[in-house]
Enzyme design. Structure first.
Site, PDB file in Angstrom:
ATOM      1  N   ASP A  27       0.826  -1.211   0.000  1.00 53.31           N
ATOM      2  CA  ASP A  27       0.000   0.000   0.000  1.00 53.31           C
ATOM      3  C   ASP A  27       0.859   1.259   0.000  1.00 53.31           C
ATOM      4  OD1 ASP A  27      -2.350   1.410  -0.044  1.00 53.31           O
ATOM      5  OD2 ASP A  27      -2.768   1.206   2.098  1.00 53.31           O
ATOM      6  N   HIS A  43       2.355   3.262  -8.962  1.00 56.07           N
ATOM      7  CA  HIS A  43       2.132   1.834  -9.242  1.00 56.07           C
ATOM      8  C   HIS A  43       3.298   1.251 -10.038  1.00 56.07           C
ATOM      9  CE1 HIS A  43      -1.714   2.349  -7.498  1.00 56.07           C
ATOM     10  NE2 HIS A  43      -2.256   3.001  -8.498  1.00 56.07           N
ATOM     11  N   ARG A  94      -0.754   9.201  -9.987  1.00 59.48           N
ATOM     12  CA  ARG A  94      -0.788   8.004  -9.140  1.00 59.48           C
ATOM     13  C   ARG A  94      -0.171   6.783  -9.830  1.00 59.48           C
ATOM     14  NH1 ARG A  94      -3.976   7.581  -4.746  1.00 59.48           N
ATOM     15  NH2 ARG A  94      -4.366   5.405  -5.249  1.00 59.48           N
ATOM     16  N   GLU A 136       0.915 -13.370  12.213  1.00 59.99           N
ATOM     17  CA  GLU A 136       1.639 -12.299  12.895  1.00 59.99           C
ATOM     18  C   GLU A 136       1.617 -11.073  11.982  1.00 59.99           C
ATOM     19  OE1 GLU A 136       2.977 -12.354  15.941  1.00 59.99           O
ATOM     20  OE2 GLU A 136       2.230 -14.402  16.223  1.00 59.99           O
ATOM     21  N   LEU A 174      -6.977  -4.691   7.392  1.00 60.88           N
ATOM     22  CA  LEU A 174      -6.840  -5.812   6.453  1.00 60.88           C
ATOM     23  C   LEU A 174      -7.421  -5.504   5.076  1.00 60.88           C
ATOM     24  CD1 LEU A 174      -7.510  -8.964   8.664  1.00 60.88           C
ATOM     25  CD2 LEU A 174      -5.414  -8.392   7.442  1.00 60.88           C
ATOM     26  N   ARG A 213       0.180   7.754  -2.660  1.00 55.21           N
ATOM     27  CA  ARG A 213       0.774   8.808  -1.830  1.00 55.21           C
ATOM     28  C   ARG A 213       2.229   9.055  -2.198  1.00 55.21           C
ATOM     29  NH1 ARG A 213      -1.218   6.102   3.530  1.00 55.21           N
ATOM     30  NH2 ARG A 213      -1.811   4.525   1.993  1.00 55.21           N
ATOM     31  N   LEU A 264      10.173 -20.778  -4.804  1.00 56.37           N
ATOM     32  CA  LEU A 264       9.152 -19.912  -4.191  1.00 56.37           C
ATOM     33  C   LEU A 264       7.839 -19.942  -4.983  1.00 56.37           C
ATOM     34  CD1 LEU A 264       8.571 -17.477  -2.129  1.00 56.37           C
ATOM     35  CD2 LEU A 264       9.086 -16.019  -4.102  1.00 56.37           C
TER      36      LEU A 264
END
Ligand code: IPE
Ligand code: IPE
Ligand code: MG
Length: 255
Positions: free
Chosen positions: A35, A52, A48, A222, A210, A39, A146
């Site tokens: 996130d 991204h 914006r 966690e 969330l 900003r 991964l």
């Protein structure tokens, strides 16, 4: 097997080399709410979408670090079911990013033995997005390093509702009986079927919520928050989050 973590020995972190840490205590599944792109751009007087774009390179770096640190699954929140509320031009840009990301980085991801998967409702995404993602999944399906899991048009509440719909259908067709429905069976109906729950959930940009991400799955995750905006999130910060996780004591309701 206990190996020390040489990669935590960064000048900028407080972590000492000889501190007790080992790969065994690594989070198997890390989920990230990336996130703060907007900003980040605004602070620089940029549109914006520039945020991204900058965030995309951080995705590559974090993926590499996760692989090096023996994380098994990295789930990245790329587009939420609520992000459709943004201006069409921004939505179009965001939904073009998977293709751009994969076009740029797929060879490198292949070289790093990364497997690509997604969670979310892909059906309603533009064809070019679906095709790029399908191609990457197919191309990387035999990689056993991964697992890079993109949450694309993902929303937990929708995920839970579609699970319930499917369960009702399966009950009607006698494929499952209600007395057999427990937490494990329910989990099989979610997009995350087959994945372990996230051990560590990171959110950047200072928000501590969330936003409809992995509600069921994060019951015992966690959490790790930072004020840093996603395009400024560095490898060192990610390693710090992994290290901090290693110091946590998880109790799951026990003592
Ligand atoms: C995260 O950055 C990217 C997505 C939600 C797709 P934002 O675009 O939410 O950036 P902020 O929160 O407005 O700064
Ligand atoms: C969450 O970020 C979604 C993604 C990172 C893809 P948002 O920026 O959409 O969340 P809110 O609106 O601040 O809760
Ligand atoms: Mg945001």
């Amino acid at each position: 097997m206990s190996m020390r973590l040489p990669f935590f020995n960064h000048k900028k972190t407080k972590v000492k080399v000889n501190e007790a840490s080992d790969f065994d205590n690594m989070p198997g599944h890390v989920a990230i709410i990336m996130d703060g792109n907007g900003r980040w751009a605004k602070k620089r007087g940029l549109p914006r979408i520039a945020g991204h774009k900058a965030g995309m390179d951080v995705v590559k770096q974090v993926t590499k670090t996760a692989a090096n640190c023996h994380v098994e699954t990295l789930t990245l929140y790329a587009f939420s079911t609520e992000n459709w509320r943004r201006p069409k031009s921004e939505v179009d840009y965001l939904l073009g990013l998977p293709k751009e990301f994969l076009h740029t980085y797929l060879p490198e991801l292949m070289g790093n033995n990364v497997r690509i998967e997604t969670i979310g409702n892909l059906n309603v995404l533009p064809a070019h997005t679906k095709e790029a993602v399908a191609y990457a999944k197919e191309k990387t399906k035999d990689n056993d390093g991964l697992l890079l899991n993109f949450a694309l048009n993902y929303g937990s509440r929708f995920e839970i509702i579609q699970a319930i719909r499917q369960i009702v259908t399966d009950v009607d067709n006698s494929r499952v009986t209600l007395d057999k429905l427990d937490e494990d069976v329910f989990s099989e109906y979610l997009y995350t079927t087959g994945l372990s729950d996230p051990d560590l959930l990171i959110r950047t940009s200072g928000e501590q919520r969330l936003s409809n991400f992995l509600l069921w799955q994060s019951a015992y995750s966690e959490f790790w928050f930072t004020d840093v905006l996603w395009p400024d999130f560095t490898e060192d910060m990610f390693r710090q989050a992994l290290h901090d996780y290693q110091q946590r004591k998880r109790r799951y309701g026990g003592i």
